[in-house]
Motif scaffolding. Structure first.
Motif, PDB file in Angstrom:
ATOM      1  N   TRP A  13      44.070  41.251  28.581  1.00  0.00           N
ATOM      2  CA  TRP A  13      44.828  41.000  29.817  1.00  0.00           C
ATOM      3  C   TRP A  13      44.124  40.016  30.744  1.00  0.00           C
ATOM      4  CZ3 TRP A  13      49.425  43.144  31.755  1.00  0.00           C
ATOM      5  CH2 TRP A  13      49.992  44.178  31.010  1.00  0.00           C
ATOM      6  N   ALA A  14      44.955  39.264  31.468  1.00  0.00           N
ATOM      7  CA  ALA A  14      44.469  38.499  32.627  1.00  0.00           C
ATOM      8  C   ALA A  14      45.248  38.986  33.843  1.00  0.00           C
ATOM      9  CB  ALA A  14      44.721  37.013  32.428  1.00  0.00           C
ATOM     10  N   VAL A  15      44.591  38.973  34.988  1.00  0.00           N
ATOM     11  CA  VAL A  15      45.284  39.280  36.241  1.00  0.00           C
ATOM     12  C   VAL A  15      45.327  37.999  37.055  1.00  0.00           C
ATOM     13  CG1 VAL A  15      45.236  40.626  38.369  1.00  0.00           C
ATOM     14  CG2 VAL A  15      44.524  41.680  36.215  1.00  0.00           C
ATOM     15  N   VAL A  16      46.505  37.609  37.478  1.00  0.00           N
ATOM     16  CA  VAL A  16      46.655  36.400  38.292  1.00  0.00           C
ATOM     17  C   VAL A  16      47.043  36.802  39.703  1.00  0.00           C
ATOM     18  CG1 VAL A  16      47.884  34.214  38.560  1.00  0.00           C
ATOM     19  CG2 VAL A  16      47.289  35.041  36.282  1.00  0.00           C
ATOM     20  N   GLY A  17      46.199  36.466  40.667  1.00  0.00           N
ATOM     21  CA  GLY A  17      46.364  36.928  42.051  1.00  0.00           C
ATOM     22  C   GLY A  17      45.467  38.145  42.228  1.00  0.00           C
ATOM     23  N   CYS A  18      44.302  37.926  42.820  1.00  0.00           N
ATOM     24  CA  CYS A  18      43.319  39.022  42.929  1.00  0.00           C
ATOM     25  C   CYS A  18      43.226  39.519  44.370  1.00  0.00           C
ATOM     26  CB  CYS A  18      41.959  38.561  42.421  1.00  0.00           C
ATOM     27  SG  CYS A  18      41.985  38.168  40.677  1.00  0.00           S
ATOM     28  N   GLY A  19      44.377  39.780  44.972  1.00  0.00           N
ATOM     29  CA  GLY A  19      44.412  40.290  46.343  1.00  0.00           C
ATOM     30  C   GLY A  19      44.429  41.810  46.355  1.00  0.00           C
ATOM     31  N   TRP A  20      45.127  42.363  47.345  1.00  0.00           N
ATOM     32  CA  TRP A  20      45.080  43.808  47.591  1.00  0.00           C
ATOM     33  C   TRP A  20      45.482  44.654  46.375  1.00  0.00           C
ATOM     34  CZ3 TRP A  20      49.683  46.925  49.388  1.00  0.00           C
ATOM     35  CH2 TRP A  20      49.323  48.270  49.562  1.00  0.00           C
ATOM     36  N   VAL A  21      46.702  44.418  45.866  1.00  0.00           N
ATOM     37  CA  VAL A  21      47.177  45.334  44.821  1.00  0.00           C
ATOM     38  C   VAL A  21      46.362  45.187  43.544  1.00  0.00           C
ATOM     39  CG1 VAL A  21      49.019  43.928  43.761  1.00  0.00           C
ATOM     40  CG2 VAL A  21      49.259  46.395  43.907  1.00  0.00           C
ATOM     41  N   ALA A  22      45.965  43.962  43.230  1.00  0.00           N
ATOM     42  CA  ALA A  22      45.183  43.736  42.009  1.00  0.00           C
ATOM     43  C   ALA A  22      43.799  44.357  42.135  1.00  0.00           C
ATOM     44  CB  ALA A  22      45.078  42.241  41.739  1.00  0.00           C
ATOM     45  N   ARG A  23      43.162  44.066  43.257  1.00  0.00           N
ATOM     46  CA  ARG A  23      41.772  44.520  43.455  1.00  0.00           C
ATOM     47  C   ARG A  23      41.661  46.045  43.459  1.00  0.00           C
ATOM     48  NH1 ARG A  23      41.214  42.664  48.527  1.00  0.00           N
ATOM     49  NH2 ARG A  23      41.834  44.724  49.258  1.00  0.00           N
ATOM     50  N   ASP A  24      42.577  46.687  44.216  1.00  0.00           N
ATOM     51  CA  ASP A  24      42.438  48.140  44.409  1.00  0.00           C
ATOM     52  C   ASP A  24      43.087  48.980  43.312  1.00  0.00           C
ATOM     53  OD1 ASP A  24      41.200  47.353  46.664  1.00  0.00           O
ATOM     54  OD2 ASP A  24      42.522  48.359  48.079  1.00  0.00           O
ATOM     55  N   TYR A  25      44.099  48.439  42.635  1.00  0.00           N
ATOM     56  CA  TYR A  25      44.849  49.289  41.702  1.00  0.00           C
ATOM     57  C   TYR A  25      44.978  48.719  40.285  1.00  0.00           C
ATOM     58  CZ  TYR A  25      45.896  51.261  46.202  1.00  0.00           C
ATOM     59  OH  TYR A  25      45.749  51.800  47.455  1.00  0.00           O
ATOM     60  N   VAL A  26      45.348  47.437  40.176  1.00  0.00           N
ATOM     61  CA  VAL A  26      45.650  46.895  38.841  1.00  0.00           C
ATOM     62  C   VAL A  26      44.371  46.717  38.015  1.00  0.00           C
ATOM     63  CG1 VAL A  26      46.701  44.981  37.587  1.00  0.00           C
ATOM     64  CG2 VAL A  26      47.654  45.676  39.804  1.00  0.00           C
ATOM     65  N   ILE A  27      43.366  46.091  38.619  1.00  0.00           N
ATOM     66  CA  ILE A  27      42.144  45.799  37.864  1.00  0.00           C
ATOM     67  C   ILE A  27      41.428  47.100  37.451  1.00  0.00           C
ATOM     68  CG2 ILE A  27      39.856  44.684  38.015  1.00  0.00           C
ATOM     69  CD1 ILE A  27      41.385  42.449  39.684  1.00  0.00           C
ATOM     70  N   PRO A  28      41.254  48.078  38.378  1.00  0.00           N
ATOM     71  CA  PRO A  28      40.663  49.353  37.931  1.00  0.00           C
ATOM     72  C   PRO A  28      41.484  50.005  36.810  1.00  0.00           C
ATOM     73  CG  PRO A  28      40.691  49.246  40.338  1.00  0.00           C
ATOM     74  CD  PRO A  28      41.447  48.048  39.842  1.00  0.00           C
ATOM     75  N   ALA A  29      42.808  49.868  36.866  1.00  0.00           N
ATOM     76  CA  ALA A  29      43.644  50.466  35.818  1.00  0.00           C
ATOM     77  C   ALA A  29      43.370  49.785  34.477  1.00  0.00           C
ATOM     78  CB  ALA A  29      45.126  50.330  36.184  1.00  0.00           C
ATOM     79  N   LEU A  30      43.299  48.450  34.483  1.00  0.00           N
ATOM     80  CA  LEU A  30      43.045  47.735  33.226  1.00  0.00           C
ATOM     81  C   LEU A  30      41.645  48.038  32.700  1.00  0.00           C
ATOM     82  CD1 LEU A  30      44.772  44.342  34.080  1.00  0.00           C
ATOM     83  CD2 LEU A  30      45.445  45.932  32.265  1.00  0.00           C
ATOM     84  N   GLN A  31      40.716  48.257  33.624  1.00  0.00           N
ATOM     85  CA  GLN A  31      39.343  48.570  33.183  1.00  0.00           C
ATOM     86  C   GLN A  31      39.251  49.984  32.602  1.00  0.00           C
ATOM     87  OE1 GLN A  31      37.573  47.545  36.964  1.00  0.00           O
ATOM     88  NE2 GLN A  31      36.627  45.692  36.150  1.00  0.00           N
ATOM     89  N   GLY A  32      40.190  50.862  33.017  1.00  0.00           N
ATOM     90  CA  GLY A  32      40.118  52.249  32.544  1.00  0.00           C
ATOM     91  C   GLY A  32      41.101  52.570  31.426  1.00  0.00           C
ATOM     92  N   ALA A  33      41.976  51.639  31.113  1.00  0.00           N
ATOM     93  CA  ALA A  33      43.031  51.938  30.128  1.00  0.00           C
ATOM     94  C   ALA A  33      42.462  52.024  28.717  1.00  0.00           C
ATOM     95  CB  ALA A  33      44.114  50.869  30.194  1.00  0.00           C
ATOM     96  N   SER A  34      43.041  52.938  27.934  1.00  0.00           N
ATOM     97  CA  SER A  34      42.506  53.164  26.591  1.00  0.00           C
ATOM     98  C   SER A  34      42.904  52.044  25.619  1.00  0.00           C
ATOM     99  CB  SER A  34      43.054  54.490  26.051  1.00  0.00           C
ATOM    100  OG  SER A  34      44.473  54.439  26.080  1.00  0.00           O
TER     101      SER A  34
END
Ligand SMILES: NC(=O)c1ccc[n+]([C@@H]2O[C@H](COP(=O)([O-])OP(=O)(O)OC[C@H]3O[C@@H](n4cnc5c(N)ncnc54)[C@H](O)[C@@H]3O)[C@@H](O)[C@H]2O)c1
Length: 344
Positions: A13-34
């Motif tokens: 995965w890549a995340v495009v736009g590293c603001g509020w929602v990405a930083r606090d929720y999307v990126i941690p989710a991708l880092q923790g997903a199985s």
């Protein structure tokens, strides 16, 4: 001797736009997903990009570099709304699957372009309606399906916040060009999606009234949306940027002939909150427990579901045309040409 376990498949995965929602929720989710692997981050603002704590990821300031990265199979788009359509089209043309933040697009025409681009390229598309993945909402879906609530007559959502002008350094949410509207386009898509998913129903009609009551923005700071589902159930959504955060303002209520369900503090980005039922005959209130295994981050649940569908070659749970229909519904409900009274 133990045989080495085959390595679990993980979607890059890549995340495009590293603001509020990405930083606090999307990126941690991708880092923790199985079944996911965060391989790249992209933000036009180099400072925002470098602030994200992540090891072994490629960092880019332009989407073009993400598209050229062979390890990137899917892109999570978390940029301001007006960029969603063109970015989705570019990702699709480069063969990348897309999970795009809500609102999918600012107009249904843009939404259609996104869907055809993904279909032409044979890539998956889904809109990031994370709230349908909240454990309480999944439980509600089951309760409705099993008839525990009886016939649903009415559904009501209050989802609101206080949005000050300086909420972010570049508060694109109050710029009609970048946001496509105000509180209504920002907050109502969640409820529109969620009620359809929980009720297993489809909006047949929707009207809306907007206001500019407190904040002197060029966009609405509140709206009430009212509509009817195909089943005949009625739905009411209250959304606002002008609701003090100290009030209870994240509630979802379903009125049924057998029971009334209230989900409190379940709408939003985080797990938790509560779910209760009031029995129609006795008036007794019971709390529906959610186990810690079920009550995970809705964003984690969302990226795992999306990744599973891609990895197993299965369609996403909802066809993207449905998301375009919801954009269309919201657009036609907007009072075209409505002028707000002067600010005082
Ligand atoms: N699902 C939810 O609960 C939820 C919550 C918040 C936001 N959102 C949605 O997520 C999106 C982003 O919202 P946010 O609150 O994170 O905004 P934000 O302003 O905090 O972050 C947006 C980021 O996009 C970056 N950006 C802007 N133009 C770019 C470009 N051309 N290329 C790369 N990066 C670019 C900005 O620099 C910024 O860091 C919006 O569509 C919003 O509606 C959803």
């Amino acid at each position: 001797m133990f045989e080495a376990k085959p390595k679990a498949k993980r979607l890059g995965w890549a995340v495009v736009g590293c603001g509020w929602v990405a930083r606090d929720y999307v990126i941690p989710a991708l880092q923790g997903a199985s079944n996911a692997r965060l391989v790249a981050l992209c933000d036009a603002n180099a400072e925002a990009l470098m602030r994200i704590p992540a090891d072994d990821v490629n960092r880019y300031t332009a989407l073009g570099s993400v598209l050229a990265d062979k390890d990137v199979q899917a892109v999570y788009i978390a940029t301001p709304n007006h960029l969603h359509a063109a970015m989705t089209e570019a990702c699709a043309a480069a063969g990348k699957h897309v999970l795009c933040e809500k609102p999918m697009a600012v107009t249904p025409r843009e939404g259609l372009r996104m869907v055809s681009a993904c279909q032409r390229a044979g890539v998956h598309y889904a809109t990031a309606f994370d709230q349908r993945h909240h454990a309480a909402h999944r439980k509600l879906r089951t309760l409705v399906k099993e008839g525990v609530l009886g016939t649903i007559t009415q559904a009501r959502i209050h989802y609101a916040c206080w949005l000050p002008e300086d909420w972010t350094p570049d508060n694109w949410r109050i710029d009609p060009e970048q946001a496509g509207g105000g509180a209504m386009i920002d907050l109502a898509p969640h409820g529109l999606d969620l009620l359809e998913v929980i009720l297993g129903d489809e909006w047949e009609s929707l009207t809306a009234m907007t206001q500019r009551r407190v904040h002197c923005y060029a966009v609405d700071d509140g709206a009430v949306l009212m509509g009817q589902f195909k089943s005949g159930a009625l739905g009411l959504l209250q959304v606002a940027y002008n609701c003090p955060d100290a009030y209870p303002r994240r509630t979802l209520e379903l009125i049924g002939t057998r029971a009334r369900a209230l989900a409190y503090k379940t709408m939003g980005q985080t797990p938790g909150g509560s779910l209760s039922l009031i029995d129609a005959k006795t008036g007794e209130e019971t709390w529906v427990p959610l186990s810690p295994e079920e009550d995970r981050s809705p964003f984690l649940q969302q990226v795992e579901v999306f990744s599973t569908c891609v990895l197993e070659g299965r369609p996403q749970p909802f066809a993207p045309e449905r998301d375009v229909r919801l954009v269309g519904l919201l657009t036609q409900a907007t009072q075209a040409g409505k002028a707000f009274p002067p600010c005082h």
